[in-house]
Design a protein around this motif. Sequence first.
Motif, PDB file in Angstrom:
ATOM      1  N   GLN A 110       0.830  -1.204   0.000  1.00 53.62           N
ATOM      2  CA  GLN A 110       0.000   0.000   0.000  1.00 53.62           C
ATOM      3  C   GLN A 110       0.865   1.254   0.000  1.00 53.62           C
ATOM      4  OE1 GLN A 110      -2.553  -0.677   3.401  1.00 53.62           O
ATOM      5  NE2 GLN A 110      -4.167  -1.528   2.123  1.00 53.62           N
ATOM      6  N   MET A 111       1.951   1.233   0.801  1.00 59.41           N
ATOM      7  CA  MET A 111       2.845   2.382   0.794  1.00 59.41           C
ATOM      8  C   MET A 111       3.525   2.535  -0.557  1.00 59.41           C
ATOM      9  SD  MET A 111       4.027   5.013   2.190  1.00 59.41           S
ATOM     10  CE  MET A 111       3.195   4.792   3.753  1.00 59.41           C
ATOM     11  N   GLU A 112       3.817   1.413  -1.222  1.00 55.50           N
ATOM     12  CA  GLU A 112       4.389   1.469  -2.567  1.00 55.50           C
ATOM     13  C   GLU A 112       3.446   2.210  -3.507  1.00 55.50           C
ATOM     14  OE1 GLU A 112       4.437  -1.823  -5.894  1.00 55.50           O
ATOM     15  OE2 GLU A 112       6.125  -2.170  -4.517  1.00 55.50           O
ATOM     16  N   LYS A 113       2.155   1.881  -3.450  1.00 52.34           N
ATOM     17  CA  LYS A 113       1.188   2.529  -4.333  1.00 52.34           C
ATOM     18  C   LYS A 113       1.015   4.001  -3.979  1.00 52.34           C
ATOM     19  CE  LYS A 113       0.927  -1.165  -6.502  1.00 52.34           C
ATOM     20  NZ  LYS A 113       1.716  -1.232  -7.746  1.00 52.34           N
ATOM     21  N   ILE A 114       1.066   4.309  -2.672  1.00 50.35           N
ATOM     22  CA  ILE A 114       0.958   5.711  -2.258  1.00 50.35           C
ATOM     23  C   ILE A 114       2.143   6.511  -2.800  1.00 50.35           C
ATOM     24  CG2 ILE A 114       1.067   7.244  -0.245  1.00 50.35           C
ATOM     25  CD1 ILE A 114      -0.516   5.097   1.289  1.00 50.35           C
ATOM     26  N   GLU A 115       3.332   5.942  -2.682  1.00 53.03           N
ATOM     27  CA  GLU A 115       4.512   6.662  -3.168  1.00 53.03           C
ATOM     28  C   GLU A 115       4.494   6.768  -4.696  1.00 53.03           C
ATOM     29  OE1 GLU A 115       8.013   4.939  -1.437  1.00 53.03           O
ATOM     30  OE2 GLU A 115       7.464   5.533   0.596  1.00 53.03           O
ATOM     31  N   GLU A 116       3.982   5.736  -5.386  1.00 59.22           N
ATOM     32  CA  GLU A 116       3.828   5.846  -6.840  1.00 59.22           C
ATOM     33  C   GLU A 116       2.836   6.956  -7.192  1.00 59.22           C
ATOM     34  OE1 GLU A 116       4.786   1.252  -8.295  1.00 59.22           O
ATOM     35  OE2 GLU A 116       2.723   1.983  -8.251  1.00 59.22           O
TER      36      GLU A 116
END
Length: 411
Positions: free
Chosen positions: A374-380
């Motif tokens: 989820q943090m990966e998608k937020i940072e993307e």
Amino acid sequence: MQLLISHKGTHMSPNPLRHIAAFVMLLVGIAVTAHAQDLVITGVIDGPLPGGSPKVIELFAPEAVADLAACAIGVANNGGGSDGEEFFLSGSAQAGDFIYVSSEAVQFQQWFGFGPSFTASAVNLNGDDAVEVFCNGVLLDSFGDANVDGNGEVWEYTDGWAYRRNDTAADGLMFNPGNWTYSGKNALDGDTTNVVSATPFPFGSYLPPMPDSTHVTDGHFERVLIESALPELRLRSTQSGAAQASRIAFESADNGTAMHWTHDATFGSDSAARLHLVGADTSGAPLVTFEQSGQVGIGTATPENALDVNGVIRSVEVLVESNWADYVFADGYVLPSLDEVRQHIAEYGHLPGIPSADEVQTNGLAVSKMQTLQMEKIEELVLYILAKDEQVKALEARLQRLEQLLVEQDK
């Protein structure tokens, strides 16, 4: 303790020396029995450090000893026979205390990480020497045979150690090699501390025999009292060859069983043993299950992970250790284009790298992994927004230039 001797008439045995010897042996037996719980030899070590250090005798006090000055150790070197009491202890000991007598302190500290109880030059033992402990002049326990050089014997501990098995009492006058475990000769060679050794000396781990229990009935209550420095309760089934269960139940006459522990085990298969805490309703799953291999289950009888919970967990805070997703901001990270994301959603119905609903339904949700994803998608998303922000700024700058050109043309 009283010893009563009755004598009737003036009759004497034809061999009075035999009776005198028997009487002396009786007194010795009584003395050994009276002091048998003072101190027990639980370990010896002939270390690998310079000079064969640490050279150590470990003693255990099953009961409190008010005056250790009445107790002494002796080392019988090379099968030369007992040297008797060579070093007297001092102070006192509480029940359950371990006492370490070392030939010196510096290398003892280096090896174990703590200091010895006593240092004594008398503990100049090698791996073929016997050890004795006395209290009030009586030999209480021995390791090895004082009259035999231990070199090549089953109890040899050269550059190694020997340790008393749990549930064995002092050997007394007759050393029993079967009451001990052995590291093997030269097992400690090359080691520098007990912690890093492949065969560490198991100091302070001895457990004495299980104490006797007392059963008391006073009309209203029945109690089982076990009094010991190291209390222990065991249930041992005499059934063999089949699966069976031991049980501890907490019951009342009015309501029956309120809660009980059961221990399942199959003889010959210790790995199958488990401990259950069961409520009054025994038809459902146990409240708690402890597997012998370490897994714990709450609401399940067969946990497969370190902790399996069949129910809701409520907590003020949960700390999850995880790798984080800052790799998205690192150089070289390939950010999918929005067209690629759009195509993936159209084809699979979920974001790239995120498990589908069916996968979550089947396999569950790994909280740590999902938090990272989820943090990966937020940072993307942040990168997409920053890219769009650059595009908007570029369009605004272009618009301003066009407006400036129009104003100049109107002049």
